[in-house]
Scaffold this motif. Structure first.
Motif, PDB file in Angstrom:
ATOM      1  N   ARG A  19       0.823  -1.203   0.000  1.00 17.17           N
ATOM      2  CA  ARG A  19       0.000   0.000   0.000  1.00 17.17           C
ATOM      3  C   ARG A  19       0.865   1.264   0.000  1.00 17.17           C
ATOM      4  O   ARG A  19       0.528   2.254  -0.646  1.00 17.17           O
ATOM      5  CB  ARG A  19      -0.986  -0.017   1.162  1.00 17.17           C
ATOM      6  N   ALA A  39      -6.202   6.978  -1.752  1.00 21.67           N
ATOM      7  CA  ALA A  39      -6.586   5.883  -2.653  1.00 21.67           C
ATOM      8  C   ALA A  39      -5.848   4.581  -2.347  1.00 21.67           C
ATOM      9  O   ALA A  39      -6.357   3.508  -2.643  1.00 21.67           O
ATOM     10  CB  ALA A  39      -6.345   6.293  -4.107  1.00 21.67           C
ATOM     11  N   ASP A  43     -10.037   1.545   0.153  1.00 23.00           N
ATOM     12  CA  ASP A  43     -10.818   0.316  -0.040  1.00 23.00           C
ATOM     13  C   ASP A  43     -11.009  -0.444   1.268  1.00 23.00           C
ATOM     14  O   ASP A  43     -11.999  -1.151   1.438  1.00 23.00           O
ATOM     15  CB  ASP A  43     -10.161  -0.585  -1.088  1.00 23.00           C
ATOM     16  N   GLY A  46     -14.290   0.598   2.578  1.00 24.02           N
ATOM     17  CA  GLY A  46     -15.466   0.449   1.733  1.00 24.02           C
ATOM     18  C   GLY A  46     -15.595   1.460   0.604  1.00 24.02           C
ATOM     19  O   GLY A  46     -16.639   1.535  -0.032  1.00 24.02           O
ATOM     20  N   PHE A  47     -14.553   2.233   0.347  1.00 23.23           N
ATOM     21  CA  PHE A  47     -14.583   3.204  -0.745  1.00 23.23           C
ATOM     22  C   PHE A  47     -13.844   2.635  -1.949  1.00 23.23           C
ATOM     23  O   PHE A  47     -12.766   2.061  -1.802  1.00 23.23           O
ATOM     24  CB  PHE A  47     -13.905   4.516  -0.328  1.00 23.23           C
ATOM     25  N   ASN A  48     -14.411   2.828  -3.143  1.00 22.35           N
ATOM     26  CA  ASN A  48     -13.690   2.395  -4.336  1.00 22.35           C
ATOM     27  C   ASN A  48     -12.682   3.484  -4.728  1.00 22.35           C
ATOM     28  O   ASN A  48     -12.702   4.589  -4.167  1.00 22.35           O
ATOM     29  CB  ASN A  48     -14.652   2.043  -5.484  1.00 22.35           C
ATOM     30  N   ARG A  49     -11.819   3.170  -5.655  1.00 23.73           N
ATOM     31  CA  ARG A  49     -10.753   4.106  -6.024  1.00 23.73           C
ATOM     32  C   ARG A  49     -11.328   5.426  -6.533  1.00 23.73           C
ATOM     33  O   ARG A  49     -10.820   6.496  -6.176  1.00 23.73           O
ATOM     34  CB  ARG A  49      -9.812   3.503  -7.061  1.00 23.73           C
ATOM     35  N   ASN A  50     -12.367   5.382  -7.359  1.00 25.98           N
ATOM     36  CA  ASN A  50     -12.948   6.610  -7.884  1.00 25.98           C
ATOM     37  C   ASN A  50     -13.462   7.508  -6.758  1.00 25.98           C
ATOM     38  O   ASN A  50     -13.221   8.717  -6.759  1.00 25.98           O
ATOM     39  CB  ASN A  50     -14.072   6.290  -8.871  1.00 25.98           C
ATOM     40  N   GLN A  51     -14.139   6.930  -5.790  1.00 20.41           N
ATOM     41  CA  GLN A  51     -14.626   7.705  -4.644  1.00 20.41           C
ATOM     42  C   GLN A  51     -13.453   8.293  -3.853  1.00 20.41           C
ATOM     43  O   GLN A  51     -13.490   9.460  -3.441  1.00 20.41           O
ATOM     44  CB  GLN A  51     -15.467   6.825  -3.726  1.00 20.41           C
ATOM     45  N   ALA A  52     -12.436   7.494  -3.649  1.00 21.52           N
ATOM     46  CA  ALA A  52     -11.267   7.954  -2.897  1.00 21.52           C
ATOM     47  C   ALA A  52     -10.583   9.121  -3.612  1.00 21.52           C
ATOM     48  O   ALA A  52     -10.201  10.111  -2.971  1.00 21.52           O
ATOM     49  CB  ALA A  52     -10.275   6.806  -2.702  1.00 21.52           C
TER      50      ALA A  52
END
Length: 170
Positions: A19, A39, A43, A46-52
């Motif tokens: 990471r 980013a 995850d 619970g966040f996807n990369r786009n949200q991050a």
């Protein structure tokens, strides 16, 4: 006092190392310092990369390129909020705990950068005067050579990984 991760998320040392490396790679792909740190870990919450990438976009280059708080440090603080941020407005104990974690992370970040023991972007970059231009810098080889940003990202990601590992920062 050392505060420990509250989320119950457990990672291995190998995953932590991956990471940290991912955060550095994201920066080298053109993402800002805050996006790169967030980013690499979001995850887990619970966040996807786009949200991050979207939620951390405004914090790059010292918050909106104003050279205030380092974007890598901001990313680390955002992750601390995901881990232990208070969820109720009346939760003073929870707020206080989160603030203590952020202060601990900030202190570790300051101690780790030998340049100036700061979390302020302009100071880390050695800028005497800050110009407020919204124009993002072109990512050239000179850009990466003259800036400590890659190391600041590595540092922030390492500190947060160690927080999750419940390890002391070295």
């Amino acid at each position: 006092m050392e505060y420990k991760a509250q989320s119950g998320i457990q990672i291995t040392q190998a995953e932590a190392d991956k990471r940290v490396q991912l955060a550095v790679e994201l920066f080298k792909q053109g993402y800002n310092c805050s996006q790169s740190v967030v980013a690499a870990f979001a995850d887990l919450y619970g966040f996807n990369r786009n949200q991050a990438l979207r939620m951390s976009a405004s914090f790059g280059a010292g918050i909106g390129r104003m050279r205030q708080t380092c974007g890598a440090a901001c990313g680390m603080f955002m992750l601390a909020g995901l881990d232990c941020g208070a969820r109720e407005g009346s939760d003073r104990e929870g707020k206080s705990h989160n603030y203590a974690v952020v202060q601990q992370l900030a202190q570790k970040f300051k101690q780790s950068n030998g340049r100036c023991h700061s979390i302020i972007c302009a100071e880390l970059l050695g800028l005497q005067q800050v110009s407020y231009s919204p124009e993002a810098s072109a990512r050239t080889s000179d850009y990466y050579k003259k800036r400590p940003c890659t190391e600041m990202i590595r540092t922030a990601a390492h500190i947060f990984a160690n927080y999750l590992l419940q390890a002391e920062f070295e």
